[in-house]
Design an enzyme around this catalytic site. Structure first.
Site, PDB file in Angstrom:
ATOM      1  N   HIS A 137       0.799  -1.228   0.000  1.00 15.64           N
ATOM      2  CA  HIS A 137       0.000   0.000   0.000  1.00 15.64           C
ATOM      3  C   HIS A 137       0.830   1.276   0.000  1.00 15.64           C
ATOM      4  O   HIS A 137       0.288   2.390   0.043  1.00 15.64           O
ATOM      5  CB  HIS A 137      -0.926  -0.021   1.229  1.00 15.64           C
ATOM      6  CG  HIS A 137      -2.167   0.755   1.080  1.00 15.64           C
ATOM      7  ND1 HIS A 137      -2.702   1.529   2.086  1.00 15.64           N
ATOM      8  CD2 HIS A 137      -3.004   0.883   0.030  1.00 15.64           C
ATOM      9  CE1 HIS A 137      -3.810   2.090   1.667  1.00 15.64           C
ATOM     10  NE2 HIS A 137      -4.022   1.727   0.427  1.00 15.64           N
ATOM     11  N   LYS A 139       2.960   4.505  -1.032  1.00  9.83           N
ATOM     12  CA  LYS A 139       3.002   5.469  -2.138  1.00  9.83           C
ATOM     13  C   LYS A 139       4.218   6.348  -1.848  1.00  9.83           C
ATOM     14  O   LYS A 139       4.131   7.305  -1.074  1.00  9.83           O
ATOM     15  CB  LYS A 139       1.742   6.338  -2.208  1.00  9.83           C
ATOM     16  CG  LYS A 139       0.417   5.589  -2.057  1.00  9.83           C
ATOM     17  CD  LYS A 139      -0.068   5.682  -0.633  1.00  9.83           C
ATOM     18  CE  LYS A 139      -1.494   5.221  -0.424  1.00  9.83           C
ATOM     19  NZ  LYS A 139      -1.869   3.952  -0.960  1.00  9.83           N
ATOM     20  N   ASP A 144      17.190  10.791  -5.511  1.00 13.03           N
ATOM     21  CA  ASP A 144      18.603  11.130  -5.291  1.00 13.03           C
ATOM     22  C   ASP A 144      19.056  10.902  -3.855  1.00 13.03           C
ATOM     23  O   ASP A 144      19.961  11.604  -3.357  1.00 13.03           O
ATOM     24  CB  ASP A 144      18.878  12.585  -5.705  1.00 13.03           C
ATOM     25  CG  ASP A 144      18.783  12.782  -7.215  1.00 13.03           C
ATOM     26  OD1 ASP A 144      18.896  11.783  -7.952  1.00 13.03           O
ATOM     27  OD2 ASP A 144      18.584  13.938  -7.640  1.00 13.03           O
TER      28      ASP A 144
END
Ligand SMILES: [Zn+2]
Length: 206
Positions: A137, A139, A144
């Site tokens: 789940h 996100k 960098d």
């Protein structure tokens, strides 16, 4: 024949409409559909917050990917945003090391997600499927080794245009990014490469 005054009026309407659309196109970063601005609700101590709907979450993700110089690591549950997919493909093609871990629904019946996986694979972007959890789940975008982008915001048009969502862009935090990278590597270790031949029956294609 239209009276001359009427035809001049229609030409004026067309010109004004065209100018309006061009401005919209430019302000949306060159893509129609998703006119949310990129202005953060607030930026404090290098942390910016965005809120959906149409609060610039998608544009903020795209902007961070476009600004990447070396690495972009992505973990996504729902991923159907073409703008974000195109930004990742562009980053990959300019030499940034891009890696993406998707929830297993990309190969397990979600046609839109499968198409996005196939598009990114065609572009040569390494994609992996995390099937080790009821749902993967997260996100997250790590840029960098320094910036972490995360929140409730899924990488979808609906999350940008309709849902109630939030997104934080946490810049200049290498130790925080290192913790997210360690977590990324953990999930990567049990995530096989996306294989479009293993996409199961696409129930939405019925
Ligand atoms: Zn995992």
């Amino acid at each position: 024949m239209m009276p001359k005054g009427a035809s001049s009026f229609f030409v004026l309407v067309l010109v004004v409409g065209a100018v309006f659309l061009i401005q919209r196109f430019q302000s949306s970063g060159g893509a129609f559909g998703g006119f949310g601005g990129a202005e953060a609700a607030v930026t404090t101590d290098g942390i910016s917050v965005y809120f959906s709907p149409r609060g610039g979450c998608e544009a903020a993700v795209v902007s961070q990917i476009n600004g990447a110089a070396q690495t972009v690591d992505v973990q996504a549950y729902s991923f159907t945003s073409n703008r974000i997919a195109h930004a990742l493909a562009a980053a990959h093609s300019r030499g940034v090391r891009v890696r993406i871990i998707l929830d297993k629904k990309a190969t397990d019946g979600d046609a839109a997600q499968a198409r996005q996986g196939e598009y990114l694979q065609e572009q040569g972007v390494p994609i992996y499927i995390d099937g080790d959890h009821p749902i993967a789940h997260d996100k997250i975008v790590i840029v960098d080794g320094s910036t972490v982008v995360t929140g409730s915001f899924n990488f979808t048009k609906q999350a940008e245009n309709e849902n109630a969502e939030n997104l934080l862009v946490i810049a200049g935090r290498p130790s925080l990014a290192a913790a997210y990278e360690k977590n990324f590597e953990l999930h990567l270790s049990h995530s096989p490469a996306f294989d479009s031949s293993q996409v199961v029956v696409r129930r939405r294609d019925y």
